[in-house]
Structures are given as C-alpha cells and as structure tokens.
Design a protein around this motif. Structure first.
Motif, PDB file in Angstrom:
ATOM      1  N   LYS A   6      -5.871   8.553  -8.549  1.00  0.00           N
ATOM      2  CA  LYS A   6      -4.852   7.877  -9.368  1.00  0.00           C
ATOM      3  C   LYS A   6      -4.519   6.510  -8.792  1.00  0.00           C
ATOM      4  O   LYS A   6      -4.389   5.526  -9.535  1.00  0.00           O
ATOM      5  N   LYS A   7      -4.408   6.408  -7.480  1.00  0.00           N
ATOM      6  CA  LYS A   7      -4.111   5.117  -6.853  1.00  0.00           C
ATOM      7  C   LYS A   7      -5.229   4.115  -7.120  1.00  0.00           C
ATOM      8  O   LYS A   7      -4.959   2.933  -7.389  1.00  0.00           O
ATOM      9  N   ALA A  77     -17.875  10.315   9.320  1.00  0.00           N
ATOM     10  CA  ALA A  77     -16.923  10.319   8.201  1.00  0.00           C
ATOM     11  C   ALA A  77     -16.581  11.733   7.748  1.00  0.00           C
ATOM     12  O   ALA A  77     -17.439  12.615   7.716  1.00  0.00           O
ATOM     13  N   LEU A  78     -15.322  11.904   7.376  1.00  0.00           N
ATOM     14  CA  LEU A  78     -14.851  13.156   6.781  1.00  0.00           C
ATOM     15  C   LEU A  78     -14.341  12.940   5.362  1.00  0.00           C
ATOM     16  O   LEU A  78     -13.981  13.896   4.684  1.00  0.00           O
ATOM     17  N   ALA A  79     -14.299  11.667   4.935  1.00  0.00           N
ATOM     18  CA  ALA A  79     -13.833  11.326   3.590  1.00  0.00           C
ATOM     19  C   ALA A  79     -14.534  10.045   3.134  1.00  0.00           C
ATOM     20  O   ALA A  79     -14.771   9.143   3.942  1.00  0.00           O
ATOM     21  N   ILE A  80     -14.865   9.995   1.844  1.00  0.00           N
ATOM     22  CA  ILE A  80     -15.538   8.824   1.272  1.00  0.00           C
ATOM     23  C   ILE A  80     -14.906   8.490  -0.070  1.00  0.00           C
ATOM     24  O   ILE A  80     -14.690   9.375  -0.898  1.00  0.00           O
ATOM     25  N   LEU A  81     -14.648   7.192  -0.272  1.00  0.00           N
ATOM     26  CA  LEU A  81     -14.219   6.680  -1.576  1.00  0.00           C
ATOM     27  C   LEU A  81     -15.258   5.669  -2.038  1.00  0.00           C
ATOM     28  O   LEU A  81     -15.644   4.781  -1.284  1.00  0.00           O
ATOM     29  N   HIS A  82     -15.690   5.809  -3.271  1.00  0.00           N
ATOM     30  CA  HIS A  82     -16.579   4.816  -3.893  1.00  0.00           C
ATOM     31  C   HIS A  82     -15.864   4.276  -5.112  1.00  0.00           C
ATOM     32  O   HIS A  82     -15.493   5.027  -6.010  1.00  0.00           O
ATOM     33  N   ALA A  83     -15.627   2.952  -5.108  1.00  0.00           N
ATOM     34  CA  ALA A  83     -14.905   2.309  -6.206  1.00  0.00           C
ATOM     35  C   ALA A  83     -15.688   1.099  -6.700  1.00  0.00           C
ATOM     36  O   ALA A  83     -16.496   0.539  -5.973  1.00  0.00           O
ATOM     37  N   ALA A 149     -16.265   3.331   1.170  1.00  0.00           N
ATOM     38  CA  ALA A 149     -15.412   3.284   2.346  1.00  0.00           C
ATOM     39  C   ALA A 149     -15.303   4.681   2.935  1.00  0.00           C
ATOM     40  O   ALA A 149     -15.261   5.674   2.194  1.00  0.00           O
ATOM     41  N   VAL A 150     -15.270   4.749   4.262  1.00  0.00           N
ATOM     42  CA  VAL A 150     -15.215   6.036   4.949  1.00  0.00           C
ATOM     43  C   VAL A 150     -13.991   6.108   5.848  1.00  0.00           C
ATOM     44  O   VAL A 150     -13.415   5.089   6.219  1.00  0.00           O
ATOM     45  N   GLY A 151     -13.638   7.336   6.210  1.00  0.00           N
ATOM     46  CA  GLY A 151     -12.542   7.549   7.137  1.00  0.00           C
ATOM     47  C   GLY A 151     -12.471   8.991   7.562  1.00  0.00           C
ATOM     48  O   GLY A 151     -13.243   9.833   7.091  1.00  0.00           O
ATOM     49  N   ALA A 157      -9.868   5.929   4.166  1.00  0.00           N
ATOM     50  CA  ALA A 157     -10.870   5.324   3.281  1.00  0.00           C
ATOM     51  C   ALA A 157     -10.204   4.461   2.213  1.00  0.00           C
ATOM     52  O   ALA A 157     -10.744   3.412   1.829  1.00  0.00           O
ATOM     53  N   TYR A 158      -9.037   4.860   1.746  1.00  0.00           N
ATOM     54  CA  TYR A 158      -8.318   4.076   0.751  1.00  0.00           C
ATOM     55  C   TYR A 158      -7.875   2.731   1.330  1.00  0.00           C
ATOM     56  O   TYR A 158      -8.011   1.694   0.688  1.00  0.00           O
ATOM     57  N   VAL A 159      -7.364   2.742   2.542  1.00  0.00           N
ATOM     58  CA  VAL A 159      -6.938   1.498   3.187  1.00  0.00           C
ATOM     59  C   VAL A 159      -8.134   0.553   3.333  1.00  0.00           C
ATOM     60  O   VAL A 159      -8.023  -0.647   3.070  1.00  0.00           O
ATOM     61  N   VAL A 160      -9.272   1.081   3.729  1.00  0.00           N
ATOM     62  CA  VAL A 160     -10.471   0.245   3.861  1.00  0.00           C
ATOM     63  C   VAL A 160     -10.875  -0.316   2.497  1.00  0.00           C
ATOM     64  O   VAL A 160     -11.190  -1.508   2.369  1.00  0.00           O
ATOM     65  N   THR A 161     -10.841   0.512   1.468  1.00  0.00           N
ATOM     66  CA  THR A 161     -11.184   0.058   0.119  1.00  0.00           C
ATOM     67  C   THR A 161     -10.274  -1.088  -0.310  1.00  0.00           C
ATOM     68  O   THR A 161     -10.750  -2.118  -0.803  1.00  0.00           O
TER      69      THR A 161
END
Length: 179
Positions: A6-7, A77-83, A149-151, A157-161
């Motif tokens: 959502k963010k 990485a334990l979490a990935i965001l692709h935007a 982005a990974v974290g 990962a959101y902060v990096v994105t």
C-alpha cells in the motif's frame, strides 16, 4: 507485505498491479502472485514457493520469482521489494554508464552508487544481474524496468526503495535545471 504494498502505491512508486514483494523464511519465500494489486494484498495475494528449485505454484507466483530466488541465493537478504519507480526508470534510460551516482547528501551517504543491470522481465539474465548487483549494494535498478531493494525486513527494503527514487528524482531535476 500489505502495509508496504500500500505504501508503494500510495507514494507513486509503483502502479497497483505492477511490482512485487517477497520475504524469505528459511528455505522458502512468500511472494506476491502475478498481477496482484499491491495496495490490496491479502492472504490470497501471495504464495509460498521454495528458494531452491521450483514448484507448481510458480505458475501463479510473480513473473519475477526467478529474480527473487537468485537474490536470496546470493545475498543475505530476507526481504525484497521490486517497484517501477518513475524517476529511477527514467534515469536508467538517460544514464550513460552502468550506475547512477547520487548527488543528494542522503543518497551519497546511504547508497554511494546505484547499479543498473539489464535483462528481460522474469529472465535468467535479469536474475543474474540483480543477484550480482545486490551482492554489494542494498538497491539496484533494472534498465527500463524498476528498482530491486533488499533488507533484513520489508521496512529496510522500503527505505532503500524510497531513497533510490528520491536520489533519482533530485538528479533528474538538477540535470533538467542545468539545461
């Protein structure tokens, strides 16, 4: 996952049905389904697939599952965001090198440089490029496609994105003002 999906949409970092999110739990990952609306993630919007090998659920998992697998196999990485962040994508199209060097103070401090890698969506080439870029960086951009982005957490990962997109937006605006 729902919170960060959502963010991403609310902040214009991705259109609702594009991009994907995953978290790693031991030797499996939970990843958004292909076509899932990121601003409406529910239990039915995600699938659990193995990090090693494939599964029959790959057919409904994100088309970028191969990329997430490669990243998890080659990074901590334990979490990935692709935007599909618009300024980040635009910067890959106008960059004259294989990375973007932020000019804003936060980007210089937190990112240093942002690698650009190539490959078609959901391809082995894209997976290899992402894994290589993210072995030394917390975020990278697929040429003409978007950020990965990974974290340790989705929050990381959101902060990096958001930092990648902010740095790319600042660079774009400064370069435009110089013309």
């Amino acid at each position: 996952m729902a919170k960060y999906g959502k963010k991403l949409v609310d902040h214009g970092l991705v259109e609702s049905n594009f991009g994907n999110i995953s978290v790693r739990i031991a030797n499996k990952m939970i990843i958004t389904r292909s076509g899932a609306a990121l601003d409406e993630i529910t239990e039915n919007s995600v699938v659990e697939v193995p990090v090693e090998g494939t599964s029959e659920l790959d057919l409904i998992a994100s088309t970028e599952t191969i990329v997430h697998r490669a990243i998890y196999r080659n990074t901590p990485a334990l979490a990935i965001l692709h935007a599909h962040c618009p300024y980040s994508v635009a910067q890959t199209l106008i960059a004259d090198s294989d990375s973007i060097v932020p000019i804003d103070s936060e980007g210089m401090h937190f990112l240093h440089e942002i690698p650009i890698f190539k490959g078609m969506m959901g391809s082995a080439e894209l997976a290899e490029g992402a894994a290589k870029a993210l072995s030394d960086h917390r975020g990278a951009i697929a040429y003409s496609h978007g950020t990965f982005a990974v974290g340790k957490t989705l929050a990381d990962a959101y902060v990096v994105t958001t930092q990648i997109e902010h740095s790319c937006r600042i660079k774009y605006l400064v370069d435009l003002a110089k013309k």
